[in-house]
Scaffold this active site. Structure first.
Site, short mmCIF file in Angstrom:
data_model
loop_
_atom_site.label_atom_id
_atom_site.label_comp_id
_atom_site.label_asym_id
_atom_site.label_seq_id
_atom_site.Cartn_x
_atom_site.Cartn_y
_atom_site.Cartn_z
N ILE A 1 43.27 48.33 42.49
CA ILE A 1 42.48 49.06 42.50
C ILE A 1 43.01 50.34 42.19
O ILE A 1 43.84 51.24 42.52
CB ILE A 1 41.82 49.53 44.38
CG1 ILE A 1 41.60 48.23 44.80
CG2 ILE A 1 40.93 50.34 44.43
CD1 ILE A 1 40.83 47.18 44.19
N GLU B 1 27.10 46.69 35.50
CA GLU B 1 26.52 46.87 34.16
C GLU B 1 27.31 48.32 33.60
O GLU B 1 27.73 48.34 32.53
CB GLU B 1 25.23 46.80 34.34
CG GLU B 1 24.52 45.59 34.70
CD GLU B 1 23.07 45.63 34.77
OE1 GLU B 1 22.54 46.49 34.39
OE2 GLU B 1 22.30 44.52 35.06
N GLU C 1 37.37 44.44 34.58
CA GLU C 1 35.79 44.69 35.08
C GLU C 1 35.38 43.13 35.12
O GLU C 1 34.14 43.07 34.32
CB GLU C 1 35.24 45.62 34.21
CG GLU C 1 34.10 46.46 35.04
CD GLU C 1 34.53 47.34 35.72
OE1 GLU C 1 33.66 48.06 36.44
OE2 GLU C 1 35.70 47.54 36.12
N GLU D 1 36.18 35.71 30.25
CA GLU D 1 35.61 34.04 30.41
C GLU D 1 34.56 34.41 31.35
O GLU D 1 33.46 33.77 31.17
CB GLU D 1 36.88 33.32 31.26
CG GLU D 1 38.04 32.99 30.07
CD GLU D 1 38.77 34.12 29.40
OE1 GLU D 1 39.34 34.23 28.52
OE2 GLU D 1 38.88 35.17 30.46
#
Length: 385
Positions: A155, A240, A363, A367
């Site tokens: 984090i 996003e 993020e 993969e």
């Protein structure tokens, strides 16, 4: 530069000047000492960088997503860690703006715009990785709020951030599992321990930590939006933006590696001429510039689509995937061009080579990005022209 307003072009130029004047002269020393860049963070606050996603009514300086991408690229060109210091913060700003209650917006956004309150996201768990629905952090409802138990890892900014958007299960028995997930707006206090800073290959200066929640208490009003069970969809929407930010970081690292390589190839001579005139080095430089330009256009396309109000999980995933792989290749090629000096800590090239892998695994791993892309290709019936 993409078609930005005059005001936005001025903001990008201002950040570029900050990087050239204030960041580049000190970054090598700070990075090698793994020192938190307090003075640079304060300067970023003064420039309004922590308020880029906050509306003016809350004291922010909102910019378009393409402008945000280019600002992030400039910061990462100077030091990728500085872009990381504002990445999660921006995502939490957007989460609050899109999903927060009026009270939550008024409570946090004015202070987040100035950087007085900086925010981060807490998603990843030690045993979960990219499988967010398998999380074990649980917030059990009580008469006066929630009691949280669990742990998070990797984090960023969690020791110094005053607000943590905590992804957790408020209904562990819900099926499907994502319907029992919520985001709690957690602040530091009893029951929350930042147990340690994780040692890292790169991404120095800013902390990436393990968090432990042991009977941590949060009020009922801490649920983002005031209603349980929407956290997974909320966070996916936020990611996003997060993935565009990571793509932009990759652009910055790749651009720094290209710029250093261009300068070195013109000053370094072998066999009586600058090394860029040797076909192998010239080809390297041409390929680096071409792939970086393609990555930037892909990222800006996703940013424009986001501002048009369209779903961009596929576009942001493509941008993050391609830009991060491009940055890694450019960083390696920069080492080749610099030869032995590329392996020396007296040059910045070795830092780019250590920083670039983070964008490949951060993020959501690449993969995972490929999984997102192919699912959307099937759902949309292919790639639209």
């Amino acid at each position: 530069m993409t078609t930005l307003s005059d005001d936005e072009q001025f903001i990008v130029r201002t950040v570029r000047q900050f990087v050239d004047k204030d960041v580049k002269p000190v970054v090598r020393e700070l990075e090698h000492a793994d020192t938190y860049p307090e003075a640079l963070i304060e300067r970023m606050k003064e420039l309004g960088i922590f308020g880029l996603a906050v509306p003016e009514e809350y004291g922010g300086t909102p910019v378009s997503t393409p402008c945000y991408v280019l600002i992030t690229e400039e910061l990462a060109r100077g030091w990728m860690s500085l872009a990381g210091a504002m990445g999660g913060h921006t995502v939490v700003c957007k989460l609050l703006l899109k999903f927060g209650t009026p009270e939550q917006k008024q409570h946090y956004l004015p202070r987040m715009a100035t950087g007085e309150v900086r925010a981060t996201m807490a998603l990843t768990e030690p045993g979960g990785g990219s499988d967010l629905q398998a999380m074990r952090t649980v917030a059990r409802k009580s008469a006066d709020g929630y009691v949280v138990n669990g742990s998070k890892t990797w984090i960023t900014n969690s020791r110094r951030s005053r607000l943590i958007a905590l992804l957790c299960k408020t209904d562990p028995d819900a099926r499907p599992a994502h319907q029992g997930i919520s985001i709690l707006l957690a602040e530091h206090g009893p029951g929350l321990t930042v147990s340690r800073d994780l040692p890292k290959l790169g991404y120095k200066g800013v902390e990436s930590c393990e968090l432990s929640f042991e009977d941590y208490r949060a009020p009922l009003a801490a649920v983002l939006g005031g209603v349980e069970g929407h956290g997974f969809a909320q966070m996916m929407s936020g990611l996003e933006t997060g993935r565009l930010q990571v793509a932009a970081r990759a652009l910055g690292v790749g651009r720094a590696a290209l710029e250093d390589s261009l300068a070195y190839a013109q000053s370094r001579e072998s066999f009586g001429k600058p090394i860029w005139q040797h076909q192998s080095i010239g080809n390297y430089l041409a390929d680096m510039a071409t792939s970086l330009s393609a990555a930037r256009q892909l990222t800006l396309h996703a940013a424009r689509e986001a501002d048009a109000g369209r779903r961009v999980d596929m576009e942001a995933g493509m941008a993050k995937l391609f830009a991060s792989e491009t940055a890694m290749q450019i960083a390696l090629t920069a080492v080749r061009i610099h030869g032995g000096y590329g392996y020396s800590t007296e040059f910045d090239v070795e830092r780019y080579f250590r920083d670039a892998p983070l964008m490949i695994v951060g993020e959501g791993t690449n993969e995972i990005q490929r999984n997102v892309i192919v699912r959307q290709l099937i759902a949309r019936g292919g790639l639209e022209p």
